[in-house]
Design a protein around this motif. Structure first.
Motif, short mmCIF file in Angstrom:
data_model
loop_
_atom_site.label_atom_id
_atom_site.label_comp_id
_atom_site.label_asym_id
_atom_site.label_seq_id
_atom_site.Cartn_x
_atom_site.Cartn_y
_atom_site.Cartn_z
N LEU B 87 0.85 -1.20 0.00
CA LEU B 87 0.00 0.00 0.00
C LEU B 87 0.88 1.25 0.00
O LEU B 87 2.10 1.16 0.09
CB LEU B 87 -0.89 0.01 1.24
CG LEU B 87 -1.88 -1.15 1.37
CD1 LEU B 87 -2.69 -0.99 2.65
CD2 LEU B 87 -2.80 -1.20 0.17
N PHE B 88 0.24 2.40 -0.09
CA PHE B 88 0.96 3.66 0.08
C PHE B 88 0.72 4.09 1.52
O PHE B 88 -0.30 4.72 1.83
CB PHE B 88 0.43 4.70 -0.91
CG PHE B 88 0.50 4.22 -2.33
CD1 PHE B 88 1.72 3.97 -2.93
CD2 PHE B 88 -0.66 3.98 -3.06
CE1 PHE B 88 1.79 3.50 -4.23
CE2 PHE B 88 -0.59 3.52 -4.36
CZ PHE B 88 0.63 3.27 -4.94
N LEU B 91 -0.28 7.71 2.54
CA LEU B 91 -1.42 8.34 1.88
C LEU B 91 -2.72 7.81 2.50
O LEU B 91 -2.74 6.72 3.08
CB LEU B 91 -1.39 8.06 0.38
CG LEU B 91 -0.11 8.49 -0.35
CD1 LEU B 91 -0.25 8.27 -1.85
CD2 LEU B 91 0.21 9.95 -0.08
N LYS B 95 -7.09 7.94 -0.99
CA LYS B 95 -6.07 8.18 -2.02
C LYS B 95 -5.55 6.83 -2.54
O LYS B 95 -5.34 6.66 -3.74
CB LYS B 95 -4.94 8.99 -1.40
CG LYS B 95 -4.13 9.84 -2.35
CD LYS B 95 -4.89 11.02 -2.88
CE LYS B 95 -4.03 12.05 -3.56
NZ LYS B 95 -4.79 13.24 -3.96
N ARG B 98 -8.14 5.43 -4.81
CA ARG B 98 -8.22 6.22 -6.03
C ARG B 98 -7.03 5.94 -6.94
O ARG B 98 -7.17 5.88 -8.16
CB ARG B 98 -8.27 7.69 -5.64
CG ARG B 98 -9.03 8.53 -6.62
CD ARG B 98 -9.07 9.98 -6.19
NE ARG B 98 -9.03 10.82 -7.37
CZ ARG B 98 -10.03 10.92 -8.24
NH1 ARG B 98 -11.14 10.22 -8.07
NH2 ARG B 98 -9.92 11.68 -9.31
N LEU B 99 -5.86 5.77 -6.32
CA LEU B 99 -4.69 5.46 -7.13
C LEU B 99 -4.84 4.12 -7.84
O LEU B 99 -4.24 3.89 -8.89
CB LEU B 99 -3.43 5.46 -6.26
CG LEU B 99 -2.83 6.85 -6.03
CD1 LEU B 99 -1.91 6.87 -4.83
CD2 LEU B 99 -2.09 7.32 -7.28
N GLY B 100 -5.67 3.25 -7.27
CA GLY B 100 -5.92 1.98 -7.95
C GLY B 100 -6.50 2.20 -9.33
O GLY B 100 -6.28 1.40 -10.25
N HIS B 102 -5.70 4.53 -11.28
CA HIS B 102 -4.79 5.45 -11.98
C HIS B 102 -4.87 5.35 -13.51
O HIS B 102 -4.91 6.35 -14.21
CB HIS B 102 -3.35 5.20 -11.54
CG HIS B 102 -2.34 6.04 -12.24
ND1 HIS B 102 -2.10 7.35 -11.90
CD2 HIS B 102 -1.55 5.78 -13.32
CE1 HIS B 102 -1.20 7.84 -12.71
NE2 HIS B 102 -0.84 6.92 -13.58
N THR B 103 -4.93 4.13 -14.01
CA THR B 103 -4.88 3.95 -15.47
C THR B 103 -6.15 4.46 -16.15
O THR B 103 -6.17 4.63 -17.36
CB THR B 103 -4.68 2.48 -15.84
OG1 THR B 103 -5.70 1.71 -15.19
CG2 THR B 103 -3.33 1.96 -15.38
N LEU B 105 -7.90 7.25 -15.01
CA LEU B 105 -8.24 8.61 -14.62
C LEU B 105 -7.92 9.67 -15.66
O LEU B 105 -8.18 10.85 -15.45
CB LEU B 105 -7.57 8.97 -13.29
CG LEU B 105 -8.10 8.20 -12.07
CD1 LEU B 105 -7.35 8.59 -10.82
CD2 LEU B 105 -9.59 8.44 -11.89
N ARG B 151 -8.08 -1.63 -3.86
CA ARG B 151 -7.24 -0.87 -4.78
C ARG B 151 -7.08 -1.64 -6.10
O ARG B 151 -7.14 -1.05 -7.19
CB ARG B 151 -5.88 -0.61 -4.14
CG ARG B 151 -4.99 0.28 -4.94
CD ARG B 151 -3.66 0.48 -4.28
NE ARG B 151 -2.86 -0.74 -4.31
CZ ARG B 151 -1.61 -0.80 -3.86
NH1 ARG B 151 -1.03 0.25 -3.35
NH2 ARG B 151 -0.94 -1.94 -3.91
#
Lengths: 289, 240, 338
Positions: B87-88, B91, B95, B98-100, B102-103, B105, B151
Motif C-alpha cells: 500500500l501507500f 497516503l 487516495k 483512487r490510485l488503484g 490510476h490507469t 483517470l 485498490r
C-alpha cells in the motif's frame, strides 16, 4: 536592529532560491531515489539560457519562461540518455552518475558560453524598496514573490493532479506504484525535469542580482542539498523551511561575523545537521543510505 | 484467458520455479496451493512482471505478454494483490483506492466510472468508508488487506491475482474478506488466480486447483475432485 | 608466481622510466605518483571498508599546508615537516571520524564533502595560508648526496612513497583488519554480532585514508614549492573519487591504474583543457552505467571470459560481467530509500 532587518531581507531572498533548489532535490529523490548532484548546474543553465534568449531580442519575461522550459527539456534528454537506462542502479551509483552529469553539464556550459560571468537586467526598474527600515532591490521582491507563488502551485499539483498523485504514490511505495499501473520510469523522468525546472527558475531569478558563471553550479548543488537536509530530507515543507533558514544563517553569519566565511556557515550547518539532527527541522524520515 | 507455459523464475541463478504451466480460463477461479517455499509467490511475481522470467511464455487474452512491465499488464487487465500488500502507507485510504484507478483517470469517462467503482468497493468493505481519511499505514492488517484488494479492483481487472490474502489475518477478518470475494466472483465476471498456503480455504473458494511443490506443478484438478489426500501429499513432500 | 613476476616488472619499468622519458612525461608521472597514496587510501576506504569520502582534498590540504608552514615559518627539516603533515591529517581524521562515521553512504559522502569544503574555505580565508596568493618558496627535501631539485630524484622519491603506501595498504587489506573491513562491507550488524569492533575498524580505515591524503599533500607542496588555495577545491576531492572509481575500487591496483590513466588522459587533452573535464564526467557516468568494476574489474572479467572460465551466473554483456562481482557498491542496495 536595522541591520538585523537588512540581513533578514537578504537572507530570505537567497533562501528562496535555496528553497527552490531544495524542492527540486526533494522531488527527484522522493520519486526516484536519485539525489541529483547536477541540481546546481541547472540553476546555472537556467541563468545562461535566459541571458542567451534575452540577447536574441526576446522580451525578458519570455526569455525567463523559455529558459526554465529549455532547462527542463535538456534535463529530460540527459535523463533519457543516462538515468533512464539504469533503473536498477543503487542510490550511490545514481548519485555518482549525477555527479558525472554535473561535470559534463558544467563543462559544456563553459564551452558554449565561456568563463565570463553573465547577468540579466532586473525584471522591473525602480528604486530600492524600504521595508521596516531595511532596503531591498525590486528584484529581491520578484525572487521571494515567485517562490511564494511556486510553492502553493506545487502543493496543488501534488494533491490535485493525476501525475502529481502518481509522483506522490511512487515516492511512498515504488512497488505499489507499479502495481497500480503507474509507469515509474516516466515518473522518475518527469520528477527529474521538474526538479531541474525549479532549479532553473532559481537561476533566472537571481541572474539580475548575483551573476551566472559555470563555476558556481557545484556550490548551488551543495547549498540546495544543505537546505534539504536542514529542513528534513524528503519533505517539501522541509525544503522550504530549510532553504529560508539556510539563507538567514548565511546572511547573519556573513553580516555579524565575516563575509569571507559565509559559505563556511552553510557547510558547518550541513555537517552539524547531518550528525546531530539527521531528520532536519521539520523532522521527516532521516536520509537513509 | 491466462496461459503460462513452462515458466521459470530464478534468483541469482537459483531456480525458484521451473517449467511451470498453468491456465486460468475466463470467468473462472483458479487456486495454487503448496507448502512454504514451493515457489507460489515467485510464479505470481513472474506472471505480473515484478521479477523477470528465466524462461517460458505468458499469454493473456491470446496475446503474448511475456516480460511486459507490471504497469503494462495493469492496463491490459491483470491486477495483483501482493502478499506484502504494498500500500501507500502515508497516503489516505481514499487516495490509495483512487490510485488503484490510476490507469483510467486520464479520461472523463474513466473518472466517472472510478467514482462508481469506489462506491462499490466501499460497499464491499464498509469499514473503509469510516477510515477514508486515515493513513493506510495506520490500519490493522485486515483493513490493509481490504484496501489492497479494493485498490486492485479499482483498476477494473479482468484477472485478479491474489497472493496469500490470509497471511497474518485473524479468522474473523479472513471470513469477512473471503465472503466479499465470493460475492465479487458471483456478481461479476472477473477471473481470479489465488495463491494460498491454506489449502482448505482455497479449495472452498476456487474452481480448479494446482498443487505446487519445490518449484514444480505436482498435481492439479477441479477443486471438487481434489481430495484432502491429494493436497496433503504435496505438503508432506516426497512421501511418495 | 605469474603475479609476482608481473608486479616485479611493473616496479622495474617504474624504476627505469625516468631514464627514458622526456622531462614533460617525467613531470606527469611524478605528479601521478604524488597523488597515488591519496588514491590508494580512498580505494581502501571505499572498496574495502565500504565508506565514501568526498572530502579527501581537505586532508590533502592539511598535509600540504602543515608541512609547508612548518618549513617556511619554523625552519623545520622537510622530512620531519612532511611526517608531521601526515600526522596532522591523521589526527584531524581521527577527530572527525567519531561523529562522521556514524553516518553512512550518502550522508557520509555529503558530510565529508562539507568537511573538505570547510578546509578549502579556511585555506582561502586565513592569513597564515596566504589564501589565493598562496605560499611560495617551499623548500624541497634534502638528503646527503641527493638533490631533490633534480626531477628524476624527486620522481624516485615519489615512487618510493607510493610503493610504500601500496605495500602498507595491501598488508592492511590482508591483515586481521582487512578481513574486518570485508565483514563490515558485507554486513555491519553481522560484524558487530561476531565481535568486530565496528567503530574502531571504521576509524582505522578513515584515518589511514586521511594520512595517505596528508602525505600526498605534503609531497605536492614540496614538489611544486608553491601552493595556493585554488588547488584544494571540491574538484580535487571529486577527482580522487573519479580515479578510484575509474581504476576499479575492488582492487588495490585499481588505484594505480586509475591515477595513471586519469593523468595520462589529462595530458593528452592538455591543449583542450575543458574537454578533459568533459571526459572525467563521461567516464564517471559510463563506469556506473556499464562497468561498475572500473578498468581493473572489467579487465579481470574480460580475462576470465577469454580463459573460458564461466563465472557462475555471470551477467550478460562484458560490462555487466565486470559489474557482477562488485555488485555491492559502497551503499546498500535499496529501493527508494525507505
Amino acid at each position: 536592529m536595522d541591520q538585523a532587518i537588512q540581513f533578514t531581507l537578504a537572507g530570505l531572498t537567497t533562501g528562496s532560491i535555496y528553497a527552490l533548489i531544495a524542492l527540486g532535490f526533494t522531488l527527484t529523490y522522493n520519486s526516484s531515489g536519485v539525489v541529483n548532484f547536477a541540481q546546481g548546474e541547472f540553476v546555472m543553465l537556467g541563468g545562461f539560457l535566459a541571458v542567451a534568449l534575452y540577447l536574441t531580442g526576446l522580451p525578458l519575461g519570455l526569455a525567463a519562461v523559455g529558459a526554465v522550459i529549455g532547462s527542463a527539456l535538456i534535463a529530460g534528454i540527459v535523463h533519457l540518455l543516462t538515468l533512464s537506462r539504469v533503473p536498477k542502479l543503487d542510490t550511490f551509483g545514481l548519485l555518482m552518475v549525477t555527479v558525472g552529469i554535473a561535470i559534463v553539464l558544467r563543462t559544456l556550459m563553459l564551452l558554449v558560453w565561456g568563463s565570463e560571468e553573465r547577468s540579466l537586467p532586473a525584471f522591473t526598474d525602480g528604486e530600492s524598496i524600504h521595508v521596516l527600515g531595511g532596503t531591498m532591490p525590486p528584484q529581491a521582491l520578484w525572487v521571494i514573490g515567485t517562490a511564494l507563488v511556486a510553492m502553493p502551485l506545487l502543493y496543488v499539483f501534488f494533491t490535485r493532479t493525476r501525475i502529481g498523485d502518481a509522483m506522490m504514490a511512487a515516492s511512498d511505495n515504488r512497488t505499489g506504484a507499479k502495481i497500480v499501473g503507474i509507469r515509474t520510469n516516466r515518473v522518475a523522468l518527469f520528477a527529474f525535469m521538474l526538479g531541474a525546472g525549479l532549479a532553473a527558475l532559481g537561476g533566472v531569478l537571481i541572474a539580475p542580482i548575483t551573476t551566472i558563471s559555470f563555476a558556481l553550479g557545484l556550490e548551488f548543488s551543495v547549498k540546495g542539498f544543505t537546505a534539504a537536509v536542514l529542513g528534513g530530507f524528503g519533505s517539501p515543507v522541509g525544503a522550504v523551511v530549510g532553504g529560508l533558514s539556510l539563507g538567514l544563517i548565511e546572511k547573519f553569519g556573513a553580516g555579524y561575523i565575516s563575509t569571507g566565511y559565509q559559505d563556511l556557515f552553510a557547510l558547518a550547518t550541513l555537517l552539524v545537521i547531518l550528525i546531530i539532527l539527521p531528520r532536519g527541522i521539520v523532522g521527516s524520515r532521516a536520509l537513509e543510505a | 484467458m491466462l496461459r503460462c507455459h513452462d515458466v521459470s523464475v530464478a534468483y541469482d541463478g537459483l531456480k525458484a520455479i521451473e517449467n511451470v504451466s498453468i491456465e486460468v480460463p475466463a470467468h473462472q477461479t483458479v487456486g495454487i496451493v503448496g507448502p512454504n517455499g514451493a515457489g507460489k509467490t515467485s510464479l505470481l511475481h513472474g506472471v505480473c512482471g515484478i521479477v523477470p522470467l528465466a524462461g517460458g511464455t505468458v499469454v493473456f487474452d491470446e496475446e503474448d505478454v511475456t516480460g511486459r512491465p507490471t504497469p503494462d499488464l495493469v492496463r491490459r487487465g491483470i491486477s495483483l494483490v501482493p502478499a506484502a500488500r504494498e500500500l501507500f502507507p502515508n497516503l489516505s485510504v481514499h487516495k490509495n483506492l483512487r490510485l488503484g484507478a490510476h490507469t483510467h483517470l486520464s479520461s472523463r469517462q474513466g473518472r466517472t466510472q472510478a467514482a462508481a467503482d469506489l462506491e462499490r468497493v466501499l460497499e464491499m468493505f464498509p469499514i473503509l468508508r469510516e477510515r477514508g481519511n486515515q493513513a493506510a499505514g495506520s490500519l490493522s492488517g485486515g483493513q490493509q488487506q481490504m484496501v489492497a484488494i479494493g485498490r486492485a479492483l479499482m483498476a477494473r481487472p479482468r484477472l485478479l491475482v491474489l497472493d496469500e490474502p490470509s497471511l497474518g489475518l485473524a479468522p474473523l477478518v479472513l471470513g469477512e474478506i473471503f465472503d466479499a470475494l465470493h460475492n465479487l466472483v458471483a456478481s461479476s465476471d472477473v477471473s481470479v488466480l489465488l495463491v494460498e498456503q491454506n489449502a482448505e480455504l482455497t479449495t472452498a473458494f476456487v474452481d480448479y486447483v494446482y498443487v505446487l511443490d519445490s518449484g514444480r506443478v505436482v498435481n492439479g484438478g477441479p477443486a471438487s475432485e481434489m481430495t484432502r489426500d491429494d493436497i496433503a501429499r504435496a505438503y508432506m513432500g516426497a512421501e511418495a | 608466481m605469474l603475479r609476482k613476476a608481473s608486479v616485479g616488472l611493473v616496479v622495474a619499468v617504474a624504476l627505469v622510466a625516468p631514464l627514458v622519458v622526456d622531462l614533460f612525461w617525467l613531470n606527469l608521472l611524478t605528479l601521478a605518483l604524488i597523488y597515488m597514496p591519496m588514491v590508494i587510501g580512498l580505494n581502501v576506504l571505499f572498496g574495502k571498508a565500504n565508506l565514501v569520502s568526498f572530502g579527501q582534498g581537505g586532508f590533502f590540504a592539511i598535509g600540504a599546508y602543515v608541512s609547508a608552514l612548518l618549513t617556511l615559518q619554523r625552519g623545520w627539516n622537510v622530512w620531519l615537516a612532511m611526517l608531521v603533515g601526515c600526522v596532522a591529517a591523521v589526527v584531524i581524521g581521527y577527530v572527525i571520524a567519531r561523529p562522521v562515521l556514524r553516518l553512512k553512504g550518502l550522508s557520509l559522502a555529503m558530510a565529508t564533502l562539507a568537511f573538505g569544503q570547510m578546509v578549502f574555505i579556511l585555506v582561502q580565508q586565513l592569513d597564515v595560508t596566504g589564501g589565493p596568493v598562496g605560499l611560495s618558496g617551499i623548500p624541497a627535501p634534502s638528503a646527503p648526496g641527493i638533490d631533490f631539485l633534480e626531477p628524476r630524484n624527486f620522481y624516485w622519491l615519489a615512487l618510493a612513497v607510493a610503493v610504500l603506501a601500496f605495500v602498507i595498504a595491501s598488508n592492511l587489506a590482508r591483515s586481521r583488519y582487512g578481513r574486518m573491513f570485508h565483514a563490515l562491507a558485507d554486513s555491519e550488524v553481522a560484524s558487530r554480532s561476531v565481535g568486530v569492533r565496528v567503530d574502531r575498524v571504521k576509524t582505522l580505515a578513515f584515518c589511514f585514508a586521511a594520512g595517505l591524503a596528508g602525505v600526498a599533500g605534503a609531497m605536492y607542496a614540496h614538489y611544486f614549492s608553491f601552493i595556493s588555495s585554488d588547488t584544494f577545491n571540491l574538484e580535487l576531492s571529486l577527482l580522487v573519487v573519479i580515479m578510484v572509481v575509474v581504476g576499479g575500487m575492488k582492487d588495490l591496483w585499481g588505484a594505480v591504474v586509475g591515477t595513471i590513466a586519469i593523468f595520462v588522459m589529462r595530458e593528452y587533452l592538455r591543449s583542450y583543457q575543458e574537454y578533459s573535464e568533459l571526459v572525467y564526467g563521461l567516464l564517471l557516468i559510463l563506469v556506473f552505467m556499464f562497468a561498475r568494476g572500473g578498468i581493473t574489474g572489467t579487465a579481470k572479467a574480460v580475462f576470465r571470459r577469454l580463459r573460458g572460465g564461466t563465472d557462475s551466473g555471470g551477467g550478460p554483456g562484458a560490462g555487466d560481467g565486470a559489474a557482477a562481482p562488485v555488485a555491492a557498491g559502497p551503499l546498500p542496495k535499496q529501493e527508494v530509500g525507505r
